[in-house]
Scaffold this motif. Structure first.
Motif, mmCIF file in Angstrom:
data_model
loop_
_atom_site.group_PDB
_atom_site.id
_atom_site.type_symbol
_atom_site.label_atom_id
_atom_site.label_comp_id
_atom_site.label_asym_id
_atom_site.label_seq_id
_atom_site.Cartn_x
_atom_site.Cartn_y
_atom_site.Cartn_z
ATOM 1 N N ASP A 35 0.836 -1.202 0.000
ATOM 2 C CA ASP A 35 0.000 0.000 0.000
ATOM 3 C C ASP A 35 0.868 1.248 0.000
ATOM 4 O OD1 ASP A 35 -2.287 -1.516 0.026
ATOM 5 O OD2 ASP A 35 -2.689 -1.254 2.176
ATOM 6 N N LEU A 36 1.968 1.192 0.733
ATOM 7 C CA LEU A 36 2.888 2.329 0.766
ATOM 8 C C LEU A 36 3.503 2.550 -0.605
ATOM 9 C CD1 LEU A 36 4.669 4.498 2.082
ATOM 10 C CD2 LEU A 36 6.230 2.673 2.796
ATOM 11 N N PHE A 37 3.974 1.481 -1.224
ATOM 12 C CA PHE A 37 4.582 1.598 -2.546
ATOM 13 C C PHE A 37 3.580 2.144 -3.549
ATOM 14 C CE2 PHE A 37 5.700 -0.215 -6.723
ATOM 15 C CZ PHE A 37 6.945 0.368 -6.877
ATOM 16 N N ASP A 38 2.347 1.655 -3.509
ATOM 17 C CA ASP A 38 1.314 2.135 -4.433
ATOM 18 C C ASP A 38 1.003 3.610 -4.194
ATOM 19 O OD1 ASP A 38 1.118 -0.340 -5.624
ATOM 20 O OD2 ASP A 38 -0.596 -0.995 -4.431
ATOM 21 N N TRP A 39 0.985 4.029 -2.927
ATOM 22 C CA TRP A 39 0.722 5.437 -2.613
ATOM 23 C C TRP A 39 1.804 6.328 -3.211
ATOM 24 C CZ3 TRP A 39 3.047 9.572 -0.369
ATOM 25 C CH2 TRP A 39 2.235 10.661 -0.027
ATOM 26 N N VAL A 40 3.045 5.934 -3.039
ATOM 27 C CA VAL A 40 4.156 6.720 -3.583
ATOM 28 C C VAL A 40 4.071 6.782 -5.102
ATOM 29 C CG1 VAL A 40 6.674 6.788 -3.883
ATOM 30 C CG2 VAL A 40 5.689 6.303 -1.632
ATOM 31 N N SER A 53 15.376 -9.506 -2.913
ATOM 32 C CA SER A 53 15.630 -10.227 -4.163
ATOM 33 C C SER A 53 14.305 -10.770 -4.688
ATOM 34 C CB SER A 53 16.629 -11.371 -3.957
ATOM 35 O OG SER A 53 15.974 -12.556 -3.549
ATOM 36 N N SER A 54 14.314 -11.178 -5.943
ATOM 37 C CA SER A 54 13.079 -11.658 -6.577
ATOM 38 C C SER A 54 12.589 -12.965 -5.978
ATOM 39 C CB SER A 54 13.307 -11.836 -8.083
ATOM 40 O OG SER A 54 14.370 -12.741 -8.332
ATOM 41 N N ALA A 55 13.447 -13.661 -5.210
ATOM 42 C CA ALA A 55 13.050 -14.924 -4.600
ATOM 43 C C ALA A 55 12.428 -14.732 -3.216
ATOM 44 C CB ALA A 55 14.248 -15.859 -4.495
ATOM 45 N N MET A 56 12.448 -13.505 -2.713
ATOM 46 C CA MET A 56 11.934 -13.247 -1.375
ATOM 47 C C MET A 56 10.459 -12.856 -1.415
ATOM 48 S SD MET A 56 15.301 -11.165 -0.010
ATOM 49 C CE MET A 56 14.861 -11.022 1.721
ATOM 50 N N ASN A 57 9.783 -13.077 -0.310
ATOM 51 C CA ASN A 57 8.368 -12.757 -0.194
ATOM 52 C C ASN A 57 8.137 -11.272 -0.450
ATOM 53 O OD1 ASN A 57 5.961 -11.738 1.453
ATOM 54 N ND2 ASN A 57 5.627 -13.952 1.505
ATOM 55 N N LYS A 58 7.347 -10.952 -1.465
ATOM 56 C CA LYS A 58 7.181 -9.555 -1.885
ATOM 57 C C LYS A 58 6.503 -8.720 -0.815
ATOM 58 C CE LYS A 58 5.929 -6.822 -5.943
ATOM 59 N NZ LYS A 58 5.402 -6.857 -7.337
ATOM 60 N N GLU A 59 5.510 -9.271 -0.149
ATOM 61 C CA GLU A 59 4.791 -8.531 0.879
ATOM 62 C C GLU A 59 5.715 -8.126 2.030
ATOM 63 O OE1 GLU A 59 2.333 -6.668 3.446
ATOM 64 O OE2 GLU A 59 1.910 -7.106 1.349
#
Length: 266
Positions: free
Chosen positions: A129-134, A161-167
């Motif tokens: 949500d923070l990333f989307d707000w920015v 990294s791309s292998a880590m949990n995005k959330e």
């Protein structure tokens, strides 16, 4: 969604510990490239029985601003521009309280999910949500979170990294403590050092993933590198050409640059 209050003024890198596992592609989080607009969210955190003094918070924000101005100057030397004008803060009036805060020690085993912990505690349902707000409310291409933790410790960055949990890990940041492990005022340059880690910079001194041989070589080639030494005088330091290559300010790398990777996964 929690609205961010805009605020005008505003040592070691932790890599994902997963030996024997695929760590994916690094530099896959919210700070993409150290050029253009960067949104900086600062967070002040403490344990339940502690509280930051307001003037101490303002002092940290001023040191952060000084470091970001220095980074802008260094970028210009390589022909790039960086804009840190957009920023926000959490915990400026009242600290964000965490049940416990682990002190960084330089072991490489420090927790790397502190950004998500802090954002959840601040009221976010999702870190994205923070990333989307920015992305939708600012002109910044990058998002970085700077956590100032009450107490003693050694600062570290939390790269994704791309292998880590995005959330949990996509929104990247660094934690810096009120004082060093000795209880003394942290070095001014520690902030710039940790910010550069988020964009791919390697430590150039001996750590759990960097060799003593590479430190010796760096001392000969880049004695004033911000990734090698600390200082309260930022103007005595520089972004060396290997670090500039790692953060994509130097597009003319030499083959020997790669030798400074050491045992680092990034």
């Amino acid at each position: 969604m929690k609205k961010i209050t805009i605020f005008a003024i505003l040592f070691i890198s932790i890599t994902f510990s997963s030996q024997g596992q695929d760590v994916g592609k690094w530099r896959a989080g919210s700070p993409f490239k150290l050029t253009g607009g960067v949104y900086t969210l600062t967070c002040f955190v403490s344990r339940p029985d502690e509280e930051w003094a307001y003037d101490a918070k303002i002092k940290k924000l001023n040191v952060l601003k000084e470091n970001q101005e220095w980074i802008k100057t260094q970028a210009l030397k390589y022909g790039f521009s960086v804009d840190f004008s957009e920023s926000g803060h959490l915990g400026l009036k009242e600290d964000i309280k965490l049940p416990s805060i682990e002190s960084g020690t330089g072991s490489g085993k420090e927790p790397v999910n502190l950004v998500s912990q802090v954002l959840y505690k601040a009221g976010y349902k999702s870190t994205l949500d923070l990333f989307d707000w920015v992305k939708h409310h600012t002109k910044a291409e990058n998002l970085q979170v700077i956590i100032f933790a009450k107490g003693q410790g050694r600062g570290y960055s939390m790269a994704s990294s791309s292998a880590m949990n995005k959330e949990k890990y996509f929104v990247e940041g660094t934690v810096l403590y009120e004082t060093s492990t000795s209880g003394k005022e942290s070095s001014t340059s520690a902030i710039a050092h940790e910010i550069l880690h988020l964009y791919g910079a390697w430590d150039l001194y001996k750590t759990f993933c960097q060799t003593a041989e590479n430190e010796k070589k760096a001392r000969e080639l880049f004695p004033n590198s911000v990734m090698l030494k600390v200082s309260n005088n930022l103007n005595s330091l520089e972004v060396d050409k290997v670090t500039a290559w790692r953060i994509e300010w130097n597009n003319e790398p030499e083959e020997w640059y790669e030798s400074f990777r050491g045992d680092c996964r990034q």
